[in-house]
Design an enzyme around this catalytic site. Structure first.
Site, PDB file in Angstrom:
ATOM      1  N   ALA A 167       0.621  -1.264   0.030  1.00 35.63           N
ATOM      2  CA  ALA A 167      -0.038   0.071   0.294  1.00 35.63           C
ATOM      3  C   ALA A 167       0.917   1.466   0.058  1.00 35.63           C
ATOM      4  O   ALA A 167       2.001   1.138   0.288  1.00 35.63           O
ATOM      5  CB  ALA A 167      -0.966   0.086   1.141  1.00 35.63           C
ATOM      6  N   LYS A 168       0.520   2.216  -0.356  1.00 36.27           N
ATOM      7  CA  LYS A 168       1.025   3.784  -0.087  1.00 36.27           C
ATOM      8  C   LYS A 168       0.265   4.734   0.212  1.00 36.27           C
ATOM      9  O   LYS A 168      -1.148   4.523  -0.174  1.00 36.27           O
ATOM     10  CB  LYS A 168       2.046   3.770  -1.240  1.00 36.27           C
ATOM     11  CG  LYS A 168       3.152   4.803  -1.065  1.00 36.27           C
ATOM     12  CD  LYS A 168       4.190   4.213  -0.531  1.00 36.27           C
ATOM     13  CE  LYS A 168       5.409   4.956  -0.324  1.00 36.27           C
ATOM     14  NZ  LYS A 168       6.554   4.143   0.272  1.00 36.27           N
TER      15      LYS A 168
END
Ligand code: NAD
Length: 477
Positions: A167-168
């Site tokens: 994720a980011k």
């Protein structure tokens, strides 16, 4: 592949075509197939608050860079098109509509006006565990960049074999232009908007460019107001708030461990080697000091303010003190000369360490580089076109997906410690980090040797295989 063929296949073609024709090198100047798609135009109103230094990055999006390496590996692995399609986009495509979150972050700043920033959290794939990835505060953050970085996290966590997905997140804000109070406001407002997709068994943020332990502390506190005290909801926290010993230095430490591993294979002697550091924030400043501890000499360094060079060496410890006190690299009084960024990239050295933004090693200057090794501290610093030029020059590239994985590895340790409410000492953290980083390098390097390919290609094969296996076993693909 000839240049003509490259151009032919790179006119913004969708991934489906690439799967059929084989991967090609994306041209710099393309933003990628997903820009803004289906999400409305991102709000850029708050992006550049004052004059910014001229961008020195390639005009290719991070998304196109990561996609390029994925396609090359997927083709080599003979991944069926339908399976590859699942990993080509973030999780939302086949699981739920809320895996790419884009939010407004309205904050009243010191000028009395309400500024509306754009915030993002993208969860790419969670087959191997909860989503994991940093939060970036930078004026150029947009959905495309966050998507690319989220995908990179999926492969990175798989390559170093820790139980996470990718994720980011990010906000298009320039933290250097905000007071501490304004920064806290931005962090709390953003956390409040995305807290529903976060949690220790769901998605665990960490620091990235423009964010630090203090930002993580605010994030934990805001999350705690809604869910109770939950230290494992975020990593990279201050030591006083159940952060892990060794986390702050971990990415830089991992970078340096990689060069020590590679040194055995490529006849490089770290003691006495010269290096150039592009970017002198968390990753750059730690990597530079640890390289110096090994006996290496920093002959060039840059931050966003400019670059300096000195054949006799620039003291990384003193420079780190200068920067900690609010100084800029360009103003460091060390007898070094000020140079421009293109000169920095072309400096003769053994190891060049990009530790700033993505796309900063591009085809415009790759041919001028005079280093033996590129050690990618930053995410996606080398464009595919530059990578090809550098390979032809026999430059040994240690790719981001292993080189800068030390940060997420110690984030994993922090999460484990938080879940157990038990703290390890720094030596234990560093020893465990070394074990994981060495194993990752050796697995990737032996795969590269077995298949006659470079480290980046081998790393993607290792990572994608692990994610596909987990997804298959769960019954997702
Ligand atoms: P940071 O914000 O602490 O430092 C970034 C540095 O880059 C600063 O010195 C800044 O001045 C410099 N910089 C920005 N624009 C520049 C330009 N145009 N020219 C030269 N220098 C420039 O960020 P960080 O945490 O050190 O992250 C750096 C890179 O490492 C990013 O690509 C990030 O995604 C990656 N990374 C960070 C971590 C981590 O744990 N912090 C982990 C993995 C990867």
């Amino acid at each position: 592949m000839s240049d003509e063929a490259i151009e032919e296949s790179e006119k913004g073609q969708a991934a489906e075509e690439q799967a059929a024709d084989g991967p090609s090198v994306p041209q710099e100047g393309e933003s990628g197939p997903h820009s803004g798609e289906g999400h409305g135009a991102p709000d850029k109103s708050a992006r550049r608050t004052e004059e910014e230094p001229a961008p020195r990055r390639a005009e290719i999006s991070n998304y196109r860079i990561v996609e390029h390496w994925f396609h090359a590996a997927a083709e080599r692995l003979e991944l069926p098109d339908d399976v590859a399609a699942v990993f080509r986009s973030s999780y939302r495509v086949f699981r739920s509509a809320y895996r790419e979150v884009q939010v407004q972050v309205p904050v009243r700043l010191g000028d009395g006006r309400l500024h509306v920033f754009s915030g993002y959290r993208v969860q790419h794939n969670g087959a191997r565990g909860p989503y994991k990835g940093g939060i970036r505060f930078h004026p150029e953050v947009d959905l495309d960049e966050v998507r690319a970085l989220a995908e990179l996290m999926t492969w990175k966590t798989a390559i170093v074999n820790i139980p996470y997905g990718g994720a980011k997140g990010g906000v298009n804000v320039d933290p250097s232009k905000l007071s501490a109070q304004e920064l806290e406001e931005v962090t709390r407002s953003f956390t409040n908007k995305i807290e529903k997709v976060l949690g220790p068994q769901r998605d665990i943020p960490a620091p990235d460019m423009g964010t630090n332990a203090q930002v993580m502390a605010w994030l934990m506190d805001e999350f705690g107001k809604l869910h109770g005290h939950t230290p494992a909801c975020v990593t990279g926290k201050p030591i006083a708030l159940e952060g892990s010993f060794g986390r702050e230095a971990a990415t830089g430490r991992g970078v340096v461990q990689m060069v020590r591993e590679a040194a055995r294979e490529i006849e490089l002697e770290p003691a006495g080697a010269t290096f150039v550091m592009q970017g002198f924030g968390n990753v750059g400043a730690w990597a530079a000091r640890l390289m110096q501890e090994l006996g290496a000499r920093m002959v060039g360094v840059a931050d966003a303010s400019g670059a300096i060079a000195g054949k006799d060496g620039i003291d990384a410890e003193k420079l780190a003190d200068h920067v900690r006190e609010g100084g800029r690299v360009a103003d460091f009084d060390s007898g070094a000369e000020q140079i421009d960024h293109d000169e920095l990239v072309a400096l003769e050295c053994d190891v060049f360490i990009p530790a700033a933004l993505g796309g900063m090693i591009h085809e415009g200057h790759a041919a001028d580089m005079q280093c033996k090794v590129i050690l990618e501290g930053a995410n996606s610093p080398t464009t595919p076109a530059a990578d090809r030029i550098l390979r032809d020059k026999d430059v040994y590239i240690i790719p981001d997906v292993i080189a800068n994985a030390g940060g997420v590895v110690v984030s994993y340790f922090e999460w484990v410690q938080n879940l157990q409410h038990f703290r390890w000492d720094e030596r234990e953290v560093n020893d465990k980090l070394g074990t994981i980083m060495r194993r990752a390098y050796r697995e990737v390097s032996s795969r590269a040797r077995d298949e006659g390919i470079d480290l980046r290609e081998a790393a993607y094969l290792v990572g994608i295989e692990r994610v596909v296996e987990a997804a298959r076993t769960r019954g997702y693909v």
